[in-house]
Structures are given as structure tokens and as C-alpha cells.
Motif scaffolding. Structure first.
Motif, short mmCIF file in Angstrom:
data_model
loop_
_atom_site.label_atom_id
_atom_site.label_comp_id
_atom_site.label_asym_id
_atom_site.label_seq_id
_atom_site.Cartn_x
_atom_site.Cartn_y
_atom_site.Cartn_z
N VAL A 35 21.27 -41.46 106.18
CA VAL A 35 21.15 -41.79 104.38
C VAL A 35 19.77 -42.06 104.09
O VAL A 35 19.38 -42.93 104.61
N TRP A 36 19.34 -41.53 102.93
CA TRP A 36 18.03 -42.03 102.37
C TRP A 36 18.22 -42.36 101.08
O TRP A 36 18.44 -41.30 100.36
N LYS A 43 7.95 -42.33 103.16
CA LYS A 43 7.13 -41.52 103.95
C LYS A 43 7.87 -40.40 104.55
O LYS A 43 8.97 -40.50 105.37
N PHE A 44 7.46 -39.04 104.34
CA PHE A 44 8.45 -37.73 104.89
C PHE A 44 8.54 -37.97 106.46
O PHE A 44 9.56 -37.78 106.80
N GLN A 45 7.39 -38.14 106.95
CA GLN A 45 7.33 -38.37 108.53
C GLN A 45 8.31 -39.29 109.22
O GLN A 45 8.69 -39.26 110.09
N ASP A 46 8.88 -40.28 108.46
CA ASP A 46 9.76 -41.19 108.99
C ASP A 46 11.32 -40.77 108.60
O ASP A 46 12.12 -41.30 109.01
N MET A 47 11.39 -39.69 108.16
CA MET A 47 12.84 -39.14 107.77
C MET A 47 13.31 -38.44 108.93
O MET A 47 14.49 -38.21 108.90
N GLY A 48 12.46 -38.01 109.73
CA GLY A 48 12.83 -37.27 111.05
C GLY A 48 13.41 -35.78 110.72
O GLY A 48 14.20 -35.12 111.12
N SER A 71 21.89 -28.88 107.70
CA SER A 71 21.08 -28.60 108.95
C SER A 71 20.79 -29.64 109.67
O SER A 71 20.78 -29.89 111.07
N HIS A 72 20.50 -30.92 109.07
CA HIS A 72 20.22 -32.21 109.45
C HIS A 72 21.10 -33.27 109.34
O HIS A 72 20.59 -34.51 109.37
N LYS A 73 22.24 -32.98 108.79
CA LYS A 73 23.28 -33.88 108.54
C LYS A 73 22.70 -35.48 107.73
O LYS A 73 22.89 -36.45 108.28
N THR A 74 21.99 -34.83 106.87
CA THR A 74 21.11 -35.96 106.08
C THR A 74 21.47 -36.04 104.44
O THR A 74 21.36 -34.80 103.67
N VAL A 75 22.03 -37.25 104.03
CA VAL A 75 22.28 -37.19 102.45
C VAL A 75 20.87 -38.03 101.79
O VAL A 75 20.53 -38.93 102.35
#
Length: 234
Positions: A35-36, A43-48, A71-75
């Protein structure tokens, strides 16, 4: 409020919704999504996330759109998100994780119908948790019941009211998905649809030939039957 505190609150809220849906529908969820909360510059690079998702994230974030990255199970929760947005995106995550439904290897029409069903589950899950979100698509003519010529005329009206940048396909998907969700939910409240049936709906992968198309048509026929007078308008 500090970003980290709000981030933790949003994350907890998402997980609480998933847990509540799990309890209501007796569906075990194997994992939680990431979750973000986009309340500050993350920072995009911190989101994996892979680089090809960066542009889409920036566009949606600039428009305040919350969404679930399958695809990345990210909310992703936008900065000025409503409580309903949290409920709906948590419901999307719950649906995808518990069912394992996939967009892969489907024809275009089946993909569109699956997208409708996905929006249906997002709102239906939110309703089960208590969302009083007002469906903004209900005041427009039912697009699925119109002839192609009628759709062209309605499209002009929609674009005039909402703006030329409106994605008509997305409008159709949300109108149909939200409309079905509300109709199923009202039948549930009246005792005509059981939780066990809703449970089976949430678990379906729609894997048979044209599975999403057939399921959409069946649900339309049962819960949102076509009005002959509207369908024959020109």
C-alpha cells in the motif's frame, strides 16, 4: 499530519477492509497487498515497481486517482482520496488476491466484460463494508441497452457534460460495473441474494470460453434486464 503516520493509517485501513471481507465471505486471503499513500512525493524507485509503470503512476497521481496494480499486488491511494476510494481499492485487492482471476489470454470483448466485472466487485465489496458512495453513472442512459446509433448520440451528450477528455470505454465499464454492483447489493439487502452466492461470484476466475462475456450477460439478464422501449430508441 506526518506522511509516515498517514501512510500507516491508510495501510491499516486497507488491511482492515480485506480482513472484514474475508470474514463476511468466509474467504481466506493468502497475502496482503503493498500500500502506498501518495500524500507527498514518493520516490518511484522506493516503490519496487518496474519502470514502465512510472508514467501511468504520474498521470493518475496528478489526477488524484486511486487504483490497484494487479501485476504487483499494490494499492495506490491518492492524496485527496475519499473513504470510499480506500474501501473500493481494498475490495479490488481482495477480489484479485482471493480469486486469482487474470486478464491474460482473453479476447478483446472478454477483456472488456472482465473489466466491467472487476468494477462490479470493487463497488460490491465496498458496499458490503458500508460505503454510501453515490453512483455518478446512474443518471445517464443505460449504455448496454442502447442501439449503436443511440450510443453515438448519448456519447455526444456525455462528452458535452463531462468533457472531451472523457474515456467513453472507461465510462461504459464503470457504468455497467457499478450498476450491477448496486443491483446485486440491493437484492442482497432484500434477502434475494445470499452471501454464499456473492462469495462464489468473488471466487470465480471466468475461465471458460468467453467466460467473462457469458457471466456479464447472465448477470445483466438477471439483475438489470433490458428495457425494450429504451433498447429500440434510435
Amino acid at each position: 499530519m506526518r506522511w509516515l503516520e498517514r501512510q500507516q493509517q491508510v495501510e491499516t485501513a486497507i488491511y482492515d477492509v480485506i480482513d472484514e471481507l474475508s470474514d463476511q465471505l468466509s474467504i481466506t486471503v493468502s497475502s496482503y497487498p503493498k500500500v502506498w499513500w501518495m500524500g507527498r512525493t514518493v520516490k518511484f524507485q522506493d516503490m519496487g515497481l518496474p519502470s514502465y509503470l512510472k508514467e501511468e503512476l504520474e498521470i493518475r497521481n496528478s489526477k488524484g486517482i486511486s487504483y490497484y496494480i494487479v501485476s504487483h499486488k499494490t494499492v495506490i491511494i491518492a492524496k485527496k482520496s475519499t473513504q470510499h476510494a480506500i474501501l473500493e481499492e481494498a475490495s479490488h485487492a481482495f477480489h484479485f488476491i482471493s480469486s486469482g482471476v487474470s486478464y491474460k489470454n482473453r479476447k478483446t470483448k472478454d477483456l472488456q466484460c472482465l473489466a466491467v466485472l472487476v468494477e462490479m466487485f470493487g463497488l460490491l465489496g465496498a458496499r458490503l463494508i458500508g460505503s454510501d458512495f453515490e453512483n455518478p453513472y446512474e443518471n445517464f442512459p443505460d449504455l448496454a441497452s442502447l442501439t449503436k446509433e443511440s450510443q453515438k448520440e448519448v456519447k455526444k451528450i456525455i462528452l458535452k457534460k463531462i468533457g472531451e477528455n472523457c474515456d467513453f470505454n472507461e465510462f461504459f465499464i464503470h457504468q455497467q460495473g457499478y450498476g450491477l454492483a448496486d443491483r446485486i447489493y440491493f437484492k442482497y439487502l432484500s434477502g434475494e441474494v445470499s452471501l454464499s452466492r456473492i462469495r462464489r461470484m468473488f471466487l470465480s476466475k471466468f475461465l471458460s470460453h468467453d467466460g467473462a462475456i457469458n457471466s456479464f450477460v447472465r448477470l445483466r439478464n438477471e439483475f438489470w434486464p433490458q428495457e425494450q422501449s429504451q433498447a429500440t430508441k434510435s
